[in-house]
Structures are given as C-alpha cells and as structure tokens.
Design a protein around this motif. Structure first.
Motif, PDB file in Angstrom:
ATOM      1  N   GLN A  97     150.021   6.495 -81.916  1.00 55.19           N
ATOM      2  CA  GLN A  97     151.076   7.429 -81.534  1.00 55.19           C
ATOM      3  C   GLN A  97     151.152   8.563 -82.537  1.00 55.19           C
ATOM      4  N   HIS A  98     151.644   9.710 -82.059  1.00 57.24           N
ATOM      5  CA  HIS A  98     151.719  10.901 -82.900  1.00 57.24           C
ATOM      6  C   HIS A  98     153.035  11.614 -82.647  1.00 57.24           C
ATOM      7  N   ALA A  99     153.541  12.289 -83.682  1.00 56.96           N
ATOM      8  CA  ALA A  99     154.823  12.989 -83.564  1.00 56.96           C
ATOM      9  C   ALA A  99     154.801  14.066 -82.486  1.00 56.96           C
ATOM     10  N   GLU A 100     153.621  14.638 -82.211  1.00 51.61           N
ATOM     11  CA  GLU A 100     153.510  15.701 -81.216  1.00 51.61           C
ATOM     12  C   GLU A 100     154.003  15.242 -79.842  1.00 51.61           C
ATOM     13  N   GLU A 101     153.819  13.966 -79.510  1.00 54.24           N
ATOM     14  CA  GLU A 101     154.242  13.450 -78.203  1.00 54.24           C
ATOM     15  C   GLU A 101     155.752  13.555 -78.029  1.00 54.24           C
ATOM     16  N   PHE A 102     156.498  13.433 -79.121  1.00 59.09           N
ATOM     17  CA  PHE A 102     157.952  13.473 -79.048  1.00 59.09           C
ATOM     18  C   PHE A 102     158.494  14.874 -79.273  1.00 59.09           C
ATOM     19  N   ARG A 103     157.612  15.825 -79.544  1.00 58.25           N
ATOM     20  CA  ARG A 103     158.013  17.226 -79.664  1.00 58.25           C
ATOM     21  C   ARG A 103     157.817  17.986 -78.355  1.00 58.25           C
ATOM     22  N   GLN A 104     157.274  17.304 -77.353  1.00 60.00           N
ATOM     23  CA  GLN A 104     157.068  17.890 -76.030  1.00 60.00           C
ATOM     24  C   GLN A 104     157.946  17.159 -75.016  1.00 60.00           C
ATOM     25  N   SER A 105     158.006  17.708 -73.788  1.00 63.66           N
ATOM     26  CA  SER A 105     158.768  17.052 -72.735  1.00 63.66           C
ATOM     27  C   SER A 105     158.135  15.702 -72.423  1.00 63.66           C
ATOM     28  N   PRO A 106     158.882  14.764 -71.819  1.00 61.80           N
ATOM     29  CA  PRO A 106     158.332  13.438 -71.543  1.00 61.80           C
ATOM     30  C   PRO A 106     157.041  13.462 -70.737  1.00 61.80           C
ATOM     31  N   VAL A 107     156.953  14.358 -69.725  1.00 67.05           N
ATOM     32  CA  VAL A 107     155.743  14.414 -68.905  1.00 67.05           C
ATOM     33  C   VAL A 107     154.562  14.899 -69.736  1.00 67.05           C
ATOM     34  N   VAL A 108     154.773  15.978 -70.484  1.00 67.23           N
ATOM     35  CA  VAL A 108     153.698  16.506 -71.324  1.00 67.23           C
ATOM     36  C   VAL A 108     153.341  15.505 -72.415  1.00 67.23           C
ATOM     37  N   GLY A 109     154.350  14.869 -72.988  1.00 68.36           N
ATOM     38  CA  GLY A 109     154.094  13.857 -74.014  1.00 68.36           C
ATOM     39  C   GLY A 109     153.270  12.697 -73.481  1.00 68.36           C
ATOM     40  N   THR A 110     153.566  12.268 -72.256  1.00 70.66           N
ATOM     41  CA  THR A 110     152.785  11.198 -71.632  1.00 70.66           C
ATOM     42  C   THR A 110     151.347  11.633 -71.392  1.00 70.66           C
ATOM     43  N   PHE A 111     151.181  12.885 -70.932  1.00 74.42           N
ATOM     44  CA  PHE A 111     149.830  13.415 -70.706  1.00 74.42           C
ATOM     45  C   PHE A 111     149.029  13.435 -72.000  1.00 74.42           C
ATOM     46  N   VAL A 112     149.640  13.958 -73.068  1.00 74.03           N
ATOM     47  CA  VAL A 112     148.970  14.008 -74.372  1.00 74.03           C
ATOM     48  C   VAL A 112     148.620  12.604 -74.842  1.00 74.03           C
ATOM     49  N   ARG A 113     149.540  11.666 -74.610  1.00 71.83           N
ATOM     50  CA  ARG A 113     149.308  10.277 -75.038  1.00 71.83           C
ATOM     51  C   ARG A 113     148.125   9.659 -74.300  1.00 71.83           C
ATOM     52  N   TRP A 114     148.039   9.877 -72.982  1.00 68.73           N
ATOM     53  CA  TRP A 114     146.942   9.308 -72.212  1.00 68.73           C
ATOM     54  C   TRP A 114     145.607   9.944 -72.574  1.00 68.73           C
ATOM     55  N   VAL A 115     145.617  11.248 -72.819  1.00 68.94           N
ATOM     56  CA  VAL A 115     144.383  11.898 -73.276  1.00 68.94           C
ATOM     57  C   VAL A 115     143.916  11.269 -74.580  1.00 68.94           C
ATOM     58  N   ARG A 116     144.877  10.988 -75.463  1.00 73.40           N
ATOM     59  CA  ARG A 116     144.526  10.352 -76.747  1.00 73.40           C
ATOM     60  C   ARG A 116     144.013   8.932 -76.523  1.00 73.40           C
ATOM     61  N   PHE A 117     144.616   8.191 -75.600  1.00 71.86           N
ATOM     62  CA  PHE A 117     144.138   6.844 -75.302  1.00 71.86           C
ATOM     63  C   PHE A 117     142.683   6.866 -74.835  1.00 71.86           C
ATOM     64  N   PHE A 118     142.374   7.808 -73.926  1.00 74.62           N
ATOM     65  CA  PHE A 118     140.997   7.918 -73.439  1.00 74.62           C
ATOM     66  C   PHE A 118     140.053   8.299 -74.576  1.00 74.62           C
ATOM     67  N   ALA A 119     140.506   9.190 -75.463  1.00 74.08           N
ATOM     68  CA  ALA A 119     139.666   9.597 -76.592  1.00 74.08           C
ATOM     69  C   ALA A 119     139.355   8.406 -77.491  1.00 74.08           C
ATOM     70  N   ILE A 120     140.368   7.575 -77.759  1.00 72.05           N
ATOM     71  CA  ILE A 120     140.153   6.397 -78.596  1.00 72.05           C
ATOM     72  C   ILE A 120     139.223   5.401 -77.901  1.00 72.05           C
ATOM     73  N   PHE A 121     139.406   5.236 -76.573  1.00 68.54           N
ATOM     74  CA  PHE A 121     138.532   4.345 -75.815  1.00 68.54           C
ATOM     75  C   PHE A 121     137.083   4.822 -75.882  1.00 68.54           C
ATOM     76  N   PHE A 122     136.861   6.137 -75.692  1.00 62.11           N
ATOM     77  CA  PHE A 122     135.502   6.682 -75.758  1.00 62.11           C
ATOM     78  C   PHE A 122     134.915   6.524 -77.153  1.00 62.11           C
ATOM     79  N   SER A 123     135.742   6.656 -78.172  1.00 61.60           N
ATOM     80  CA  SER A 123     135.232   6.540 -79.540  1.00 61.60           C
ATOM     81  C   SER A 123     134.683   5.142 -79.832  1.00 61.60           C
ATOM     82  N   ILE A 124     135.163   4.144 -79.085  1.00 61.18           N
ATOM     83  CA  ILE A 124     134.719   2.769 -79.316  1.00 61.18           C
ATOM     84  C   ILE A 124     133.616   2.353 -78.347  1.00 61.18           C
ATOM     85  N   PHE A 125     133.805   2.636 -77.052  1.00 59.44           N
ATOM     86  CA  PHE A 125     132.969   2.011 -76.023  1.00 59.44           C
ATOM     87  C   PHE A 125     131.964   2.946 -75.344  1.00 59.44           C
TER      88      PHE A 125
END
Length: 487
Positions: free
Chosen positions: A274-302
């Motif tokens: 998690q990152h502070a940027e997610e809570f500095r944006q609206s909930p929808v944008v924060g969720t989008f940023v969070r999911w993009v980060r989840f995919f990035a972390i998944f790609f970094s491993i698998f």
C-alpha cells in the motif's frame, strides 16, 4: 576498565571533576569541556559537548547564574537558588555520575555544585541535521511535503502535530552500551494492545550490543526473528502522515535517533503493497492505482517464470498467442540469458545508488545503448528477454516497499530455476511454496499473510478496494486494538 555505573555524585567537586574528566576525556577530546563559575563563593561546574548544544542558551544560563552574585546574599541556600535561576523548561535532578555522563553525551549540560550530591541536567540540545523534507522513496502527487529527519525530537514533534491525543505515549529508552542511542516507543495508550507494547518493550530492554551503527535496521533484527527470511517483517516509513495513520489503527511505532525511518509493527505482507498516494486520490482512482500496483507486483514475480514455461513448452500456448517466444534459438541458452539480464538489471540498480547525480544520466545512456542495443546485435540476448526482464524490473520498482521488492526478486529467481528444471510441475510447486512460505511466516505473533490466511473477508475487501474514509468504522482486528471502533 569499566566505569562504576552506580557511583553517586560526591559532595566534593574535586572528586567529581577527576571522575568526569576520565570518563569524558576532557583535555583529550576537543569537543568535551567544562566551565567553572564562582557563584556566591561556591564553585559550580558546567559540563557540555560542543556541537550538540545551543551555545546561546548555555550563555544565558551562565549569565543568570553569575547575576546571583549581585542580587543574592551569601547566606541563602545556593542549590535552591541555582535551581530557580535555570531558565529552561526541562531541568532534571540526577545523583548518579554515570547518568550525568550519559546526559552530557546526549547534548544536555550538567551543572554540579560543590557540597551537594545532586546535579542538574538542563536540556539545551541543538543537534546538527537537516530540516523536514519529502522522502524520496514515498513521494505523492498531492499531500504534505514534510518527512522525518535524523533528529528524534523533531520526529516526535511531527507525530504530535498530527496526533493531538492525550493518550499518545512516547516511551524513551537508551540502547547500546557505547552508543546509548535514544529509542522511543510510540502508541495510543487506549487503542494499542498492551501485550504488544510489553512484548516490544521487553525485546528492546534485552538488546545487549555496543551500538546501533545502522540505527533502525540494527534494531529491527533484535525485535523480530528474521533469520533466513528475506521478506520484511516490519514496515519502514519516513512520512509522518503514514505513521500517524497506523497509530490510529492500533500499531506501535519505534523511533530511533539518527534515523529518518520509523518502524511500524506489527505488519503483514499487504502493508508493504500500500502507498499513501492511494489515500490522496478519490476512492475510485485510489482503487485503480492499487490494482495497477497489484498487477505490477504480480508481474515482477511471475512474468519471467511463466514466459520461460511457454518457451520450453510452446504447445501450452493457444494459437492466437503463438507469437510468444523467441524466433531464433540464439547463441546462449534462454535460462542463462534470463539470469544474466535479471542480474544485469541489479547491477544497474546498485550502480545508480552509488553514481553521483551529475553522471547518472550518462550511466543510463550507457545502459540503454551498450547493454540493450549492442547486446541484442551481437546475439547475447534476444529482444524478448530484454522486454520481459524490463517489465519485471518496472514491477519491482512499482512496489512501495523496497525491502519487499528485493525479496520478491529472490523469489522470482527461485521460480525461474525450478520452472527450468521441472517445467509445469516446477511452476506449480514454486507458486505453492511461495504462498505456503508467506502463510507460515509470523511477525510479532501476527500472521504475515492475513487476511488471506487466516481468511477475513471484510479485511480483504479493504485491501482490494480503497474504501472511503467515512466507511472505516472498525480498526483492523489483526493488531488486537482495545477500542475496535473508530470515532
């Protein structure tokens, strides 16, 4: 020869001078010094260390003491007079000589009066350091630009500014037989789990070491049982707003003087994504940023292990994805190319850390031209290797926690090797071991893979989606808060 740590301050100022001169190295170290004043016919010694004190404040204290000679009769009780003339908001009486030495080396001045067994420790600290600025590793588009510094006093002030609660506690300890580093435990008394606070306090009190040369990182290894586990068991932050948010949830912070990083305990795997940027944006944008980060972390491993599996077994690919994989075999085996390229990116990262800013651009050009273009031209790497290694590297850089990104890199290399050895079975076994390892890990008696294992649907929902702040009514159960409901 070890000093007597229980030695009381003597009534004889001459005895005190001899003892303190030996301990502080007065006359040997240029920065440790003593100033002797004559106040109402009584000798008064003021001990200090240059560079750690506010000189103007010390001069004011000495001026106030010397003025006693002009306005007070010699028959008055000198010790009480001096105590009343110390123009400072923090004055403490001490009667142990070794404690006086510790205070002097911490930046306080110690005043010893001839004929009395109590000394005064006056807080005139003025540590050298920088002003609060935004941390390089935790930048946000919108939000505060202040960050913790290497001064523990400044750091507690930055936290108090955001948590003006009479239940906020900062317990101070001194750790290190030689360094005597100030370490503070911060928590909300009516929220944090008393058992957790006691466990952390007990761990810190047991620390027996010369000094905390690496500050918070040295201390972390005493607090949590890291051993061979590469995954971070505590979270580091340099942002006061992030630290304050965790205090409200019931976490306990550990602050170490000389370090701008604050330790947050306990933490799980998902605290590190998690990152502070997610809570500095609206909930929808924060969720989008969070999911993009989840995919990035998944790609970094698998990403690399999966691509390697398709290269080894192209029959697993559907017809419309048959273009995946190198068109030519190349001069070097694919597995060796992946390992060389992946470790090469690590070379670049390490070089970037040690490269001066003025030449970092030139280093980037060298990496792009020589390692990228020329390596492909001479047949060292296939173009797809560079593409997928670059995507994996970007996923690692998108991971908010630097410590987690490095741990995931080790996991990726292990997955690549086991996939190369066993194929589909290897990838399945590797993925299963990865999840089981995270599920088995504990951080201060906290399940590391919570809320997936053990499963908690509501908490998992809050991780997958950035929920509006007004809907945050319950504190995370994983920290066992005394007060579960948020106000």
């Amino acid at each position: 020869m070890k000093p007597d740590k229980e030695r009381k301050i003597s009534k004889s100022i001459v005895d005190n001078r001899k003892f303190l001169k030996d301990l502080l190295g007065i006359g040997e170290s240029f920065d440790a010094d003593v100033r002797t004043l004559n106040v109402l016919g009584t000798e008064v010694d003021i001990y200090f260390v240059n560079g750690l004190n506010d000189k103007d404040h010390i001069n004011i204290v000495m001026k106030e003491l010397l003025e006693l000679n002009d306005v007070e009769p010699r028959t008055r009780h000198i010790h009480e007079l001096i105590e009343n003339r110390l123009v400072n908001n923090q004055v403490e009486k001490i009667d142990v000589t070794y404690d006086a030495v510790t205070e002097i080396l911490s930046g306080l001045i110690v005043i010893i009066v001839d004929g009395y067994e109590e000394a005064f420790a006056v807080d005139t600290r003025s540590y050298p350091g920088r002003s609060p600025s935004e941390p390089d590793t935790e930048k946000v588009v919108r939000g505060s630009r202040d960050g913790y510094t290497e001064n523990i006093i400044v750091n507690t002030g930055l936290t108090r500014r955001r948590v003006r609660d009479d239940n906020l506690r900062f317990e101070i300890l001194r750790i290190g037989a030689r360094s005597r580093t100030d370490v503070a435990i911060a928590y909300l008394k009516d929220v944090a789990d008393p058992g957790l606070v006691q466990e952390i306090r007990a761990s810190l009190e047991k620390v027996d070491v010369d000094g905390l040369s690496m500050a918070e990182k040295s201390l972390e290894e005493f607090v949590v049982n890291q051993k061979g586990n590469p995954f971070p068991l505590v979270r580091f932050t340099e942002r006061p707003d992030v630290a304050s948010a965790h205090l409200f949830e019931g976490h306990v912070l550990i602050m170490v003087d000389t370090s701008p990083s604050v330790i947050i305990t306990p933490t799980t795997f998902f605290h590190h994504v998690q990152h502070a940027e997610e809570f500095r944006q609206s909930p929808v944008v924060g969720t989008f940023v969070r999911w993009v980060r989840f995919f990035a972390i998944f790609f970094s491993i698998f990403l690399l292990p999966i691509w390697l599996l398709f290269v080894m077994h192209p029959e697993l690919l559907p017809p419309n994805l048959s273009y995946i994989g190198p068109n030519e075999e190349g001069n070097i085996p694919i597995l060796v190319q992946i390992l060389m390229a992946d470790i090469g990116v690590e070379f670049l990262r390490i070089a970037a850390i040690h490269t001066p800013t003025a030449v970092s651009t030139a280093m980037g050009l060298i990496a792009a031209i020589l390692i990228g273009e020329i390596a492909i031209e001479v047949g060292l790497f296939t173009p797809e290797i560079i593409l997928y290694v670059a995507i994996s590297a970007m996923g690692a850089y998108a991971t908010p926690s630097y410590e987690l990104s490095v741990a995931n890199k080790l996991a990726r290399l292990a997955l690549v090797l086991i996939t190369a050895a066993l194929g589909v079975k290897g990838l399945v076994i590797g993925f299963t071991l990865y999840v089981l390892f995270l599920a088995k890990t504990m951080s201060l008696n906290t399940p590391y893979f919570w809320p997936v294992i053990p499963f908690n649907a509501k908490a998992l929902y809050h991780i997958l989606f950035r929920v509006p702040i007004p809907l945050h009514k319950i504190r995370p159960s994983i920290v066992h808060p005394q007060d579960e409901e948020r106000r």
